[in-house]
Design a protein around this motif. Sequence first.
Motif, mmCIF file in Angstrom:
data_model
loop_
_atom_site.group_PDB
_atom_site.id
_atom_site.type_symbol
_atom_site.label_atom_id
_atom_site.label_comp_id
_atom_site.label_asym_id
_atom_site.label_seq_id
_atom_site.Cartn_x
_atom_site.Cartn_y
_atom_site.Cartn_z
ATOM 1 N N ASN A 541 0.828 -1.212 0.000
ATOM 2 C CA ASN A 541 0.000 0.000 0.000
ATOM 3 C C ASN A 541 0.860 1.260 0.000
ATOM 4 O OD1 ASN A 541 -2.683 -0.661 -0.274
ATOM 5 N ND2 ASN A 541 -2.964 -1.094 1.900
ATOM 6 N N ASP A 542 1.888 1.272 0.854
ATOM 7 C CA ASP A 542 2.708 2.476 0.998
ATOM 8 C C ASP A 542 3.570 2.736 -0.228
ATOM 9 O OD1 ASP A 542 1.574 2.713 3.465
ATOM 10 O OD2 ASP A 542 3.287 1.842 4.551
ATOM 11 N N VAL A 543 4.094 1.676 -0.850
ATOM 12 C CA VAL A 543 5.050 1.851 -1.959
ATOM 13 C C VAL A 543 4.333 1.908 -3.299
ATOM 14 C CG1 VAL A 543 6.990 0.792 -3.179
ATOM 15 C CG2 VAL A 543 6.896 0.736 -0.665
ATOM 16 N N ALA A 544 3.394 0.966 -3.549
ATOM 17 C CA ALA A 544 2.763 0.858 -4.872
ATOM 18 C C ALA A 544 1.404 1.522 -4.932
ATOM 19 C CB ALA A 544 2.642 -0.603 -5.274
ATOM 20 N N GLY A 545 0.816 1.893 -3.818
ATOM 21 C CA GLY A 545 -0.478 2.560 -3.843
ATOM 22 C C GLY A 545 -1.632 1.626 -3.504
ATOM 23 N N HIS A 546 -2.777 2.248 -3.225
ATOM 24 C CA HIS A 546 -3.935 1.470 -2.792
ATOM 25 C C HIS A 546 -4.523 0.623 -3.921
ATOM 26 C CE1 HIS A 546 -4.233 3.083 1.274
ATOM 27 N NE2 HIS A 546 -3.910 4.286 0.783
ATOM 28 N N ASP A 547 -4.351 1.050 -5.179
ATOM 29 C CA ASP A 547 -4.842 0.214 -6.279
ATOM 30 C C ASP A 547 -4.102 -1.116 -6.305
ATOM 31 O OD1 ASP A 547 -6.615 2.158 -6.999
ATOM 32 O OD2 ASP A 547 -5.354 2.993 -8.595
ATOM 33 N N ALA A 548 -2.791 -1.060 -6.090
ATOM 34 C CA ALA A 548 -2.020 -2.308 -6.023
ATOM 35 C C ALA A 548 -2.441 -3.138 -4.815
ATOM 36 C CB ALA A 548 -0.520 -1.988 -5.967
ATOM 37 N N GLY A 549 -2.701 -2.453 -3.681
ATOM 38 C CA GLY A 549 -3.161 -3.187 -2.500
ATOM 39 C C GLY A 549 -4.485 -3.881 -2.750
ATOM 40 N N ASP A 550 -5.424 -3.168 -3.456
ATOM 41 C CA ASP A 550 -6.701 -3.808 -3.777
ATOM 42 C C ASP A 550 -6.495 -5.009 -4.689
ATOM 43 O OD1 ASP A 550 -7.931 -1.914 -2.260
ATOM 44 O OD2 ASP A 550 -8.622 -0.681 -3.951
ATOM 45 N N ASP A 551 -5.560 -4.897 -5.634
ATOM 46 C CA ASP A 551 -5.282 -6.025 -6.518
ATOM 47 C C ASP A 551 -4.731 -7.214 -5.740
ATOM 48 O OD1 ASP A 551 -4.972 -7.037 -9.365
ATOM 49 O OD2 ASP A 551 -2.922 -7.245 -8.612
ATOM 50 N N VAL A 552 -3.870 -6.957 -4.741
ATOM 51 C CA VAL A 552 -3.349 -8.043 -3.902
ATOM 52 C C VAL A 552 -4.488 -8.735 -3.152
ATOM 53 C CG1 VAL A 552 -1.957 -8.538 -1.858
ATOM 54 C CG2 VAL A 552 -1.036 -7.105 -3.681
ATOM 55 N N LEU A 553 -5.405 -7.924 -2.587
ATOM 56 C CA LEU A 553 -6.525 -8.515 -1.847
ATOM 57 C C LEU A 553 -7.387 -9.366 -2.763
ATOM 58 C CD1 LEU A 553 -7.604 -5.491 0.366
ATOM 59 C CD2 LEU A 553 -6.319 -7.515 1.071
ATOM 60 N N ARG A 554 -7.653 -8.891 -3.981
ATOM 61 C CA ARG A 554 -8.474 -9.691 -4.905
ATOM 62 C C ARG A 554 -7.771 -10.989 -5.280
ATOM 63 N NH1 ARG A 554 -9.884 -4.480 -7.135
ATOM 64 N NH2 ARG A 554 -8.049 -4.585 -8.493
ATOM 65 N N HIS A 555 -6.471 -10.925 -5.541
ATOM 66 C CA HIS A 555 -5.747 -12.131 -5.953
ATOM 67 C C HIS A 555 -5.663 -13.137 -4.803
ATOM 68 C CE1 HIS A 555 -3.043 -14.224 -8.692
ATOM 69 N NE2 HIS A 555 -2.363 -14.583 -7.613
ATOM 70 N N VAL A 556 -5.378 -12.662 -3.599
ATOM 71 C CA VAL A 556 -5.321 -13.572 -2.449
ATOM 72 C C VAL A 556 -6.686 -14.206 -2.211
ATOM 73 C CG1 VAL A 556 -4.969 -13.680 0.041
ATOM 74 C CG2 VAL A 556 -3.371 -12.398 -1.384
ATOM 75 N N GLU A 603 4.485 -18.330 -2.503
ATOM 76 C CA GLU A 603 5.097 -18.527 -3.817
ATOM 77 C C GLU A 603 4.774 -17.384 -4.780
ATOM 78 O OE1 GLU A 603 3.715 -22.258 -5.137
ATOM 79 O OE2 GLU A 603 4.924 -23.419 -3.706
ATOM 80 N N TRP A 604 3.726 -16.618 -4.508
ATOM 81 C CA TRP A 604 3.314 -15.545 -5.415
ATOM 82 C C TRP A 604 4.150 -14.288 -5.146
ATOM 83 C CZ3 TRP A 604 -0.706 -11.419 -4.413
ATOM 84 C CH2 TRP A 604 -0.961 -10.675 -5.582
ATOM 85 N N GLU A 605 4.766 -13.749 -6.160
ATOM 86 C CA GLU A 605 5.564 -12.528 -6.039
ATOM 87 C C GLU A 605 4.976 -11.477 -6.987
ATOM 88 O OE1 GLU A 605 9.678 -13.143 -6.633
ATOM 89 O OE2 GLU A 605 9.918 -14.548 -4.960
ATOM 90 N N PRO A 606 4.067 -10.618 -6.509
ATOM 91 C CA PRO A 606 3.463 -9.607 -7.390
ATOM 92 C C PRO A 606 4.478 -8.525 -7.737
ATOM 93 C CG PRO A 606 2.739 -9.295 -5.131
ATOM 94 C CD PRO A 606 3.534 -10.562 -5.133
ATOM 95 N N SER A 607 4.231 -7.870 -8.845
ATOM 96 C CA SER A 607 5.115 -6.795 -9.308
ATOM 97 C C SER A 607 4.259 -5.601 -9.709
ATOM 98 C CB SER A 607 5.949 -7.278 -10.496
ATOM 99 O OG SER A 607 6.774 -6.225 -10.967
ATOM 100 N N TYR A 608 4.549 -4.435 -9.103
ATOM 101 C CA TYR A 608 3.817 -3.199 -9.387
ATOM 102 C C TYR A 608 4.826 -2.081 -9.573
ATOM 103 C CZ TYR A 608 -0.021 -5.920 -7.452
ATOM 104 O OH TYR A 608 -0.944 -6.906 -7.198
ATOM 105 N N GLY A 609 4.666 -1.322 -10.638
ATOM 106 C CA GLY A 609 5.548 -0.194 -10.897
ATOM 107 C C GLY A 609 6.989 -0.598 -11.080
ATOM 108 N N GLY A 610 7.222 -1.800 -11.620
ATOM 109 C CA GLY A 610 8.580 -2.260 -11.850
ATOM 110 C C GLY A 610 9.264 -2.819 -10.623
ATOM 111 N N ARG A 611 8.512 -2.997 -9.516
ATOM 112 C CA ARG A 611 9.117 -3.521 -8.282
ATOM 113 C C ARG A 611 8.366 -4.757 -7.835
ATOM 114 N NH1 ARG A 611 10.060 -0.357 -2.491
ATOM 115 N NH2 ARG A 611 10.618 -2.220 -1.283
ATOM 116 N N SER A 612 9.115 -5.799 -7.453
ATOM 117 C CA SER A 612 8.508 -7.037 -6.976
ATOM 118 C C SER A 612 8.359 -7.003 -5.457
ATOM 119 C CB SER A 612 9.377 -8.243 -7.376
ATOM 120 O OG SER A 612 9.435 -8.354 -8.767
ATOM 121 N N PHE A 613 7.324 -7.628 -4.976
ATOM 122 C CA PHE A 613 7.036 -7.664 -3.545
ATOM 123 C C PHE A 613 6.934 -9.111 -3.081
ATOM 124 C CE2 PHE A 613 5.465 -3.670 -5.120
ATOM 125 C CZ PHE A 613 5.825 -2.742 -4.139
ATOM 126 N N THR A 614 7.457 -9.373 -1.882
ATOM 127 C CA THR A 614 7.371 -10.694 -1.257
ATOM 128 C C THR A 614 6.332 -10.655 -0.149
ATOM 129 O OG1 THR A 614 9.680 -11.162 -1.745
ATOM 130 C CG2 THR A 614 8.612 -12.496 -0.049
#
Length: 672
Positions: A541-556, A603-614
């Motif tokens: 949320n802090d680095v990639a924004g709330h849109d990326a956070g919402d995408d993480v919640l939907r995928h999980v 095992e899922w490593e999402p990538s937002y704005g050119g940065r991968s998150f663990t």
Amino acid sequence: MILVAWLAIWVAGGAALWVVTRASGQEAVRHVVRQQTDEVEVVARLLAGKIEQSQKVLRMVSGGVTPAMLDESLLLEGWLHQGMPAVRFFDALQVARADGEIGIHLRAGKLERASAVDPAERDALRRTLVDGKPLVIEHVAGRSGEARVLFTMPVHREDGTVMGAVLGAMRLQSQGLLPPSMALPSREDSRLMVFTRDGTILAHSNPGRILGHVRDEPGVASVHAAWRGQGHAVAGRASSEVTADHVVSVAGMPLPQWFVGRVSDAPPLFAPLEGAQREAAAVVGGVVAVAMVLVALAMAALAQPLAQLRHWAPRLLQGQVPEPWPRGRGEVNALVGVFRGLGERAALRTQEAAQLAQQFQAILDCASVGIIITRSGMLEVVGRQACEMLGYSPGSLQGRPARLLYASDAEYALIGQRVRHEFEAHHVFDGDVRFMRRDGSALWARVQGRSVVPGQVAGGTVWILEDLTATREAQQEQAWQATHDPLTQLLHRDAFDQRLRALLAERSTRPRTQEGLDAGDDPPCDGVVLFLDIDHFTVVNDVAGHDAGDDVLRHVARMIESQVRRIGWAARLGGDEFAVVLPGCSPSRGLAVAEQLRATVAEWEPSYGGRSFTLGVSIGLVVLDATLQDVPSVLYAADMACYDAKRAGRNRVELRRAREATASGRMALGPA
């Protein structure tokens, strides 16, 4: 009629011949295969018995050896020659001390130097001294006459330690192991062989094939290759395989890891059967030919008076009066009168039916509702409006089974039971039914049904359909939005509480027993609840924004749903917190599911704005036992277990039973 009778006789004769020849052929093949299988298994058992007998003789020798004999070769030689059968039973006999030194070496009953011991025999003695176990080894020398089997047996002291070893060697072709008589019965089209696990032939009906390889043996080569490819152990049971060219039977001997096989050529073996089948075919063909001639003569004499009537009767039914009309005696004249009356009545009925059909078709085409008439599960009449509702072109459903309009056989059977019940109770049907359109989509319709003949469903049923699909979809959409989280499409917090409350209430109505439970036993379990919290979610949320956070919640949410949809249900409680309920699931199974969920997220490593998150997920698991009585208690227990997982390092699963938490003083469960 004559042609039909001929065809029936020919088909019956051919079918009888096919059944008899096929049954006899199969029985003959089964008999040959069973006989050959039994033969191979008997030979394998006899040979295995000979090997066991050889081991027993060698065991007698090792049991009588004393430390003094090992130290004094003369004592050992004298004891072996005083009535010991091993000297005459084995072609060669050696006794070795614990240090590997050969104490005595007898070959053909005569004493020889220790230096003359074969290296393979010396190696077998050394392995027995080291392992302390008896061995059975096939020793293949350069010439077939020198092929031998080595048997070893350790000599133990009273305290169980190994003080020496005894070895007995026998030629493969000796009377004690594989005498030529074991190859009987001898046939040119059949070969009996004994081969090792790696395919080396130890015995063969053809002596020239001894010490060859089974890869050069037709029939058995493919069987041995298939067995090696599957990696099976050597089993004692026999099995057979029938191919176009061979009948192959193989039996294993687990102790020496050998096989006994017999390969018989199929054509000579089944040649007598084929000859008998050809003779039977000739006999049946003659009988069928005679029967066809006799039937033709008899039927020709009986059918001649009716031949002309058959020729003119169809024209009479069409209103054509034959000139001249065929005349005969008795039945023919009576039939002429009957056909004339039928022709007149048929013409009148055809005219009336045409008028009714035109009127009925006008009603079907102009009706604003769907009209269907069925009889015995078939669609006899389908109106234009009904065809449009179901996505079919007009007339394409005529004569088709009613099952075509439903999604599955189970749904069709369920609707049938419902219709029968309504007709038995009220003589009519009125209710909502789901159909399947031609494109596979669902059609909800209000259906009213009534029998064509009052009280007689077998005479046909008239159905009137009114499309309710739009109304049903609007109602379902409102109900779904009232219970689901719009972001993740999972149940929201209130719907989760309500569903879990219903599960706990249903559990409380079932009788429970505590008999036989000690103080340390677990109470009965009705399932498990998982509390999931996403690790490092705030970083996304802090680095990639709330849109990326919402995408993480939907995928999980999709990952959780795909893992548990068949065994339970999931919900989003708020933020990055989820819950899963697995009714009737044992704690061990619940831990396995939780660990799978944790591994999938990790095992899922999402990538937002050119940065991968663990990411990771901390999971708390609580068992639904009798101490948990309400929803707040369950959620509190699961939340505390999740807290333990986070405190223990995150991305892990922690299980807490309710009474463990109660004993630690961390929470009080159940109603206040």
